[in-house]
Scaffold this motif. Structure first.
Motif, PDB file in Angstrom:
ATOM      1  N   GLY A 123     -31.575  54.836 -74.376  1.00  0.00           N
ATOM      2  CA  GLY A 123     -30.400  54.385 -75.086  1.00  0.00           C
ATOM      3  C   GLY A 123     -29.094  54.886 -74.513  1.00  0.00           C
ATOM      4  N   GLY A 124     -29.142  55.615 -73.390  1.00  0.00           N
ATOM      5  CA  GLY A 124     -27.918  56.106 -72.771  1.00  0.00           C
ATOM      6  C   GLY A 124     -27.332  55.054 -71.837  1.00  0.00           C
ATOM      7  N   GLY A 125     -26.084  54.684 -72.047  1.00  0.00           N
ATOM      8  CA  GLY A 125     -25.429  53.727 -71.157  1.00  0.00           C
ATOM      9  C   GLY A 125     -25.143  54.373 -69.813  1.00  0.00           C
ATOM     10  N   THR A 126     -24.511  53.602 -68.907  1.00  0.00           N
ATOM     11  CA  THR A 126     -24.267  54.096 -67.554  1.00  0.00           C
ATOM     12  C   THR A 126     -23.443  55.383 -67.553  1.00  0.00           C
ATOM     13  OG1 THR A 126     -24.037  51.753 -67.099  1.00  0.00           O
ATOM     14  CG2 THR A 126     -23.690  53.251 -65.264  1.00  0.00           C
ATOM     15  N   GLU A 161     -33.395  56.201 -64.978  1.00  0.00           N
ATOM     16  CA  GLU A 161     -33.905  55.033 -65.714  1.00  0.00           C
ATOM     17  C   GLU A 161     -34.377  55.434 -67.102  1.00  0.00           C
ATOM     18  OE1 GLU A 161     -35.510  52.644 -61.777  1.00  0.00           O
ATOM     19  OE2 GLU A 161     -36.928  53.530 -63.171  1.00  0.00           O
ATOM     20  N   GLU A 187     -30.584  50.058 -72.267  1.00  0.00           N
ATOM     21  CA  GLU A 187     -30.243  50.968 -73.365  1.00  0.00           C
ATOM     22  C   GLU A 187     -30.015  50.239 -74.684  1.00  0.00           C
ATOM     23  OE1 GLU A 187     -28.523  50.603 -70.558  1.00  0.00           O
ATOM     24  OE2 GLU A 187     -26.348  50.522 -70.883  1.00  0.00           O
ATOM     25  N   TYR A 202     -22.828  57.470 -70.091  1.00  0.00           N
ATOM     26  CA  TYR A 202     -23.535  58.525 -70.804  1.00  0.00           C
ATOM     27  C   TYR A 202     -24.570  59.169 -69.884  1.00  0.00           C
ATOM     28  CZ  TYR A 202     -25.733  60.805 -74.837  1.00  0.00           C
ATOM     29  OH  TYR A 202     -26.215  61.726 -75.721  1.00  0.00           O
ATOM     30  N   THR A 203     -25.307  58.346 -69.143  1.00  0.00           N
ATOM     31  CA  THR A 203     -26.313  58.839 -68.190  1.00  0.00           C
ATOM     32  C   THR A 203     -25.658  59.679 -67.099  1.00  0.00           C
ATOM     33  OG1 THR A 203     -27.603  56.853 -68.599  1.00  0.00           O
ATOM     34  CG2 THR A 203     -28.157  58.106 -66.642  1.00  0.00           C
ATOM     35  N   TRP A 261     -36.280  65.636 -67.812  1.00  0.00           N
ATOM     36  CA  TRP A 261     -35.041  66.131 -67.206  1.00  0.00           C
ATOM     37  C   TRP A 261     -35.136  67.629 -66.988  1.00  0.00           C
ATOM     38  CZ3 TRP A 261     -33.953  62.691 -71.584  1.00  0.00           C
ATOM     39  CH2 TRP A 261     -33.805  61.375 -71.162  1.00  0.00           C
ATOM     40  N   SER A 318     -33.244  57.735 -68.949  1.00  0.00           N
ATOM     41  CA  SER A 318     -32.092  57.897 -69.826  1.00  0.00           C
ATOM     42  C   SER A 318     -31.591  56.545 -70.311  1.00  0.00           C
ATOM     43  CB  SER A 318     -30.984  58.637 -69.086  1.00  0.00           C
ATOM     44  OG  SER A 318     -29.762  58.458 -69.747  1.00  0.00           O
ATOM     45  N   ARG A 319     -31.593  55.550 -69.431  1.00  0.00           N
ATOM     46  CA  ARG A 319     -31.158  54.207 -69.829  1.00  0.00           C
ATOM     47  C   ARG A 319     -32.060  53.678 -70.940  1.00  0.00           C
ATOM     48  NH1 ARG A 319     -28.367  51.251 -66.036  1.00  0.00           N
ATOM     49  NH2 ARG A 319     -27.908  49.877 -67.773  1.00  0.00           N
TER      50      ARG A 319
END
Lengths: 561, 362
Positions: A465-468, A459, B82, A470-471, B96, A461-462
């Motif tokens: 700004g990372g899309g699905t 989440e 995003e 990209y994540t 991470w 990462s989303r």
């Protein structure tokens, strides 16, 4: 997205359910059928025939002594090692880690063979050596006995027992012992009245798991038991299908039913005990380490025992095999022996078409089988960890079911199935059987990997700004790679050495390494066997190294991008 | 940027039961303020936050961030997280583990494909701001809890968002560190002129950090106000009790005087702060916090709001005694100076500060 998710669980249940339930169902039907050609005609004849056999009682007695004996050897040794490692100031603790892991990497069949090469009564190296020194007429040791089987199986199962007992001991709350001592109890009394009772569930769990493993074991009973005419359930089943006038898969299924029933019962008992032991073992959240017992003068003698044990477990088997592969016939190491060494056995193996075929088949099964197995494991672990519906729970139980199935029995079940399909006698039948039997080896590391990927990591990462996709590329896959690599390594090494399932499913044209080694052993071709065995260890190790390298490379690549 | 939430509802289904996580929430979060959503666990505050950021979709209603509608049931709009341009600090920090501190912080910029030099300079600047200079190449998992928390903050700050969301970011820190980090966070956020939405169940955190607090219960907004308004003059019994220790006394309005409202209660007649919407005869709940009840010595005949009670129990807590007092069978909690000479069973005189006796309307 939602639709694919909801479809994923049922289809996985169907696949895994087929892999684990199908052989059992076929086994049950087969045991009530008249023969592999007459499936479905109900008869009790096979049961009557196999269970009224006067020799059957003997086999049961042997099996009970063999399994319980091995459990004693493995558990006692593991207790000793685990105590020394977790509770004392013994030096060189890294050795314990090696002892607990490496024996799993040496194929059981080769370990058994190396003990035969050392202790067999006619030309075992240790026997020859002792006879020379003390000018004895007869060999002092005979490995081809029930005691010999128990010793070797016990050593083979030592790592499993250790992996259960060491964490339990490490998590042991010392204040329980301290309060016993404060109450005036002696060290011995504390050990017998507090320490061991608190550890009892873990000890019992280890004991039972070793029984299950030795019940399913085929390498030791076939390599050590059969030459001495000592039969247990596994070898009895093998004898029914592989030797004699005609293979009787109905009778094998009927006998297999009792091994399966015993195994499932024991696994349930084991599950119960491990859940008990979790209740019992008090894990201190303050993270303090238990006080270490000062060994004083006993420190180095005790370490000596550990060193000898690790020598016996790891170095000796490989050394003996290598030595045997180079000398023309069994002889005690001497100047003469070394002068006679050559690569004859190696060259013979490399010229033997069946050995070459088995090499090719095993490498194929290792690489392709492990890759397919890991892909299936990724999906199954994802559903088990992330979907968490009641259906996911069903999938979890299904996928760990095969842990309790003895390999040879599952092989018989699969045989009843494959005979009815075009897959019979193809490499694919072995591949399917392997994946079915060893699925938990892929799922274990992958579920831990998925557990590590907390939903917040995704989440976050989303939100950043990372899309699905990209994540997936930057977060999920890199975090999964270590799990994928260990799952692949575990499966590939198991597949390259696989014996118990293969002795049933392997047919002419689909020979695999371990079965070929078994045939060499049956014919007493120890030199060729050792050469092929070393090749097998070499292939496993190469696969491990390559997989780890690819894993590191992939992780690096993700970071650089 | 302002955040407007219009009649947002969301239900969860758990073990066959329907749970109303949010029911018809209307809320406007003003720009450049630290706005706290406060409430007990399960009150819907985190769900509301996750709806704002887009990790959860409401069942109905509309959410707008600045001028842009990011979610609307009616207009069938859903902007994925995003694309909303927000930042968030998670309760678990969501660092991470396979990346270094630098990569963690650089991530939001990398998703926008900014140039390497630009990323490097921005990350360095942000790490300096959160006092993590020189930690760039550490594996993020090798940091202490407080440092991880700052990495998470840096990652949220680095894209210079207009809105930043916090989901109980201090709850995993130990008490002392939590206090320090709270102060730091307050100064960071004030310096930045940013809209911050902060979710917590910790009343001290809410009071000390916020410009405004919204108290939630069972998926509904109960009360919104400045920290002082919420603490000293909340309208709701639930809010008064949740935000701090409170003595709640039931009574009836007896008279309304020039400066005080007079209430008849189980302990006697009490003069209270004036409350606009009460009239004589109304049943009311009166709230007084322990620190506004003083122990009186000597002659007390001149004073108002004096009551006599018996000390039931005394608990020394360091900076004060926490005492239970019984006045005419009503049990009250008060704080007594730690140096006072009081013993259990003593009869003492107590003065209730009339300016801090307030009436709860709901």
């Amino acid at each position: 997205m939602l639709n694919t998710r909801t479809a994923l669980t049922p289809s996985l249940i169907a696949i895994v359910g087929f892999l684990t339930v199908c052989p059992v169902v076929m086994l049950v039907f087969g045991s009530f059928s008249e023969g592999i050609g007459a499936f479905g005609t109900f008869t009790l004849e096979k049961y009557i025939q196999s269970y009224t056999d006067p020799e059957f009682a003997n086999i049961i007695v042997n099996t009970v002594i063999f399994t319980i004996g091995s459990a004693f050897v493995a558990t006692l040794l593991a207790l000793f090692l685990a105590y020394l490692n977790t509770r004392t100031n013994i030096p060189f603790k890294f050795v314990f880690r090696i002892i607990s892991i490496i024996p799993m990497m040496i194929p059981h069949i080769l370990f058994s063979v190396s003990w035969v090469l050392l202790l067999n009564p006619s030309n075992g190296l240790i026997n020859l050596f002792l006879r020379q020194i003390f000018s004895l007429e007869n060999s002092p040791f005979n490995i081809y006995t029930l005691e010999g089987m128990i010793l070797v199986e016990g050593l083979l199962d030592l790592p499993i027992a250790y992996l259960i007992l060491a964490p339990a001991m490490a998590a042991f709350d010392v204040s329980l012992e301290e309060s016993s001592k404060v109450s005036g109890a002696s060290n011995l009394r504390t050990l017998t009245r507090v320490t061991l009772p608190v550890l009892r569930p873990a000890i019992l769990a280890s004991f039972i798991l070793v029984i299950v493993r030795s019940l399913a074991s085929f390498a030791v009973p076939s390599i050590i038991g059969m030459p001495g005419r000592i039969y247990v359930l596994a070898t009895h089943i093998y004898r029914i299908i592989a030797t004699g006038f005609a293979a009787d898969f109905g009778m094998a299924a009927a006998v297999g039913m009792s091994a399966l029933a015993a195994s499932i019962t024991l696994i349930y008992l084991y599950r119960y005990l491990t859940s008990e032991s979790e209740k019992y073992v008090t894990i201190s959240s303050r993270g303090y380490r238990p006080a270490l017992v000062e060994l004083k003068n006993a420190k180095y003698p005790l370490f000596g025992i550990v060193a000898i044990l690790s020598l016996v477990l790891i170095v000796l088997p490989v050394l003996v095999l290598f030595y045997t592969s180079l000398v023309p016939y069994s002889m005690v190491p001497s100047a003469k022996a070394f002068s006679m060494m050559n690569w004859k056995h190696w060259l013979e193996v490399l010229k033997d078409p069946i050995s070459l075929l088995s090499l090719k088949n095993s490498v194929f099964l290792g690489i392709v089988g492990a890759s397919l197995g890991v892909i299936l494991s990724i999906f199954v672990s994802y559903v088990i960890v992330k979907v968490r519906t009641p259906a996911a729970g069903v999938l979890e139980s299904l996928s760990f079911l095969s842990f309790s199935f003895p390999g040879i029995v599952i092989g018989i079940g699969f045989m009843w199935f494959f005979v009815r399909t075009p897959l019979y006698a193809t490499i694919w039948s072995l591949l399917i059987g392997y994946i079915a039997t060893y699925l938990p080896y892929g799922i274990r590391p992958l579920t831990s990997a998925f557990v590590q990927i907390h939903s917040h990591l995704e989440e976050s990462s989303r939100v950043c700004g990372g899309g699905t996709l990209y994540t997936l590329r930057r977060i999920i896959i890199p975090l999964l790679i270590p799990g994928v690599v260990s799952g692949w390594i575990l499966m590939a090494t198991m597949f390259v050495r696989e014996l118990t399932l293969s002795v049933v499913l392997s047919r002419p044209g689909t020979e695999v390494l371990a079965v070929q080694i078994l045939h060499f052993a049956e014919d007493g071709l120890w030199g060729k066997l050792s050469a092929l065995g070393i090749m097998m260890i070499f292939i496993s190790s190469t696969l491990v190294v390559i997989a780890s390298l690819i894993g590191t490379k992939l992780t690096k690549m993700e970071e650089d991008s | 940027m302002e955040i407007r939430i219009k009649s947002v509802s969301k239900d969860f289904f758990s073990e066959g039961k329907k749970i109303k996580a949010l029911s018809n929430v209307d809320l406007t979060i003003p720009a450049n303020q630290i706005f706290t959503l406060l409430g007990p666990s399960g009150c819907g505050k985190t769900t509301l936050l996750r709806c704002i950021v887009g990790l959860e979709t409401p069942d109905s209603g509309e959410i707008a961030i600045g001028e842009e509608i990011v979610w609307s049931k009616e207009k069938n709009i859903f902007v994925p997280p995003e694309k909303r341009g927000l930042s968030m600090v998670f309760q678990t920090y969501a660092i991470w583990p396979h990346m270094t501190v630098f990569d963690n912080v650089a991530y939001p910029l990398q998703t926008r494909k900014e140039s390497k030099e630009e990323i490097r300079s921005k990350v360095e600047k942000t790490l300096r701001f959160v006092q993590l200079e020189g930690f760039e190449n550490r594996p993020a998992t090798k940091l202490s809890g407080g440092q991880q928390q700052r990495v998470a903050l840096a990652r949220a700050l680095v894209p210079e968002p207009k809105v930043i969301l916090f989901d109980e970011p201090l709850s995993n820190l130990d008490a002392k560190l939590r206090e320090e980090t709270r102060k730091e966070l307050r100064s960071f956020l004030t310096e930045l002129k940013i809209t911050a939405v902060y979710v917590t169940h910790d009343r001290i955190e809410a009071l000390s950090l916020s410009d405004a607090i919204a108290v939630m219960k069972d998926g509904r907004m109960v009360e919104i106000g400045t920290p002082k308004k919420i603490y000293f003059g909340s309208d709701h019994r639930f809010v008064a009790d949740f935000i701090g220790q409170a003595n709640l006394i039931n009574g009836k309005v007896a008279a309304i005087e020039d400066s005080y409202t007079i209430v008849d209660s189980s302990i006697g007649t009490i003069s209270c702060q004036k409350s606009p919407d009460t009239s004589v005869g109304n049943a009311v709940t009166l709230c007084i916090r322990p620190e506004f009840i003083k122990v009186m010595e000597g002659d007390t005949s001149e004073e108002i709001n004096i009551f006599r009670g018996r000390v039931e129990s005394l608990l020394f807590v360091g900076d004060a005694y926490e005492a239970e007092i019984i006045i005419k069978a009503t049990r009250l909690i008060i704080r007594i100076e730690p140096t006072a000479i009081v013993e259990e069973g003593d009869e003492i005189a107590l003065a209730f500060d009339p300016d801090h006796c307030f009436l709860l309307s709901k």
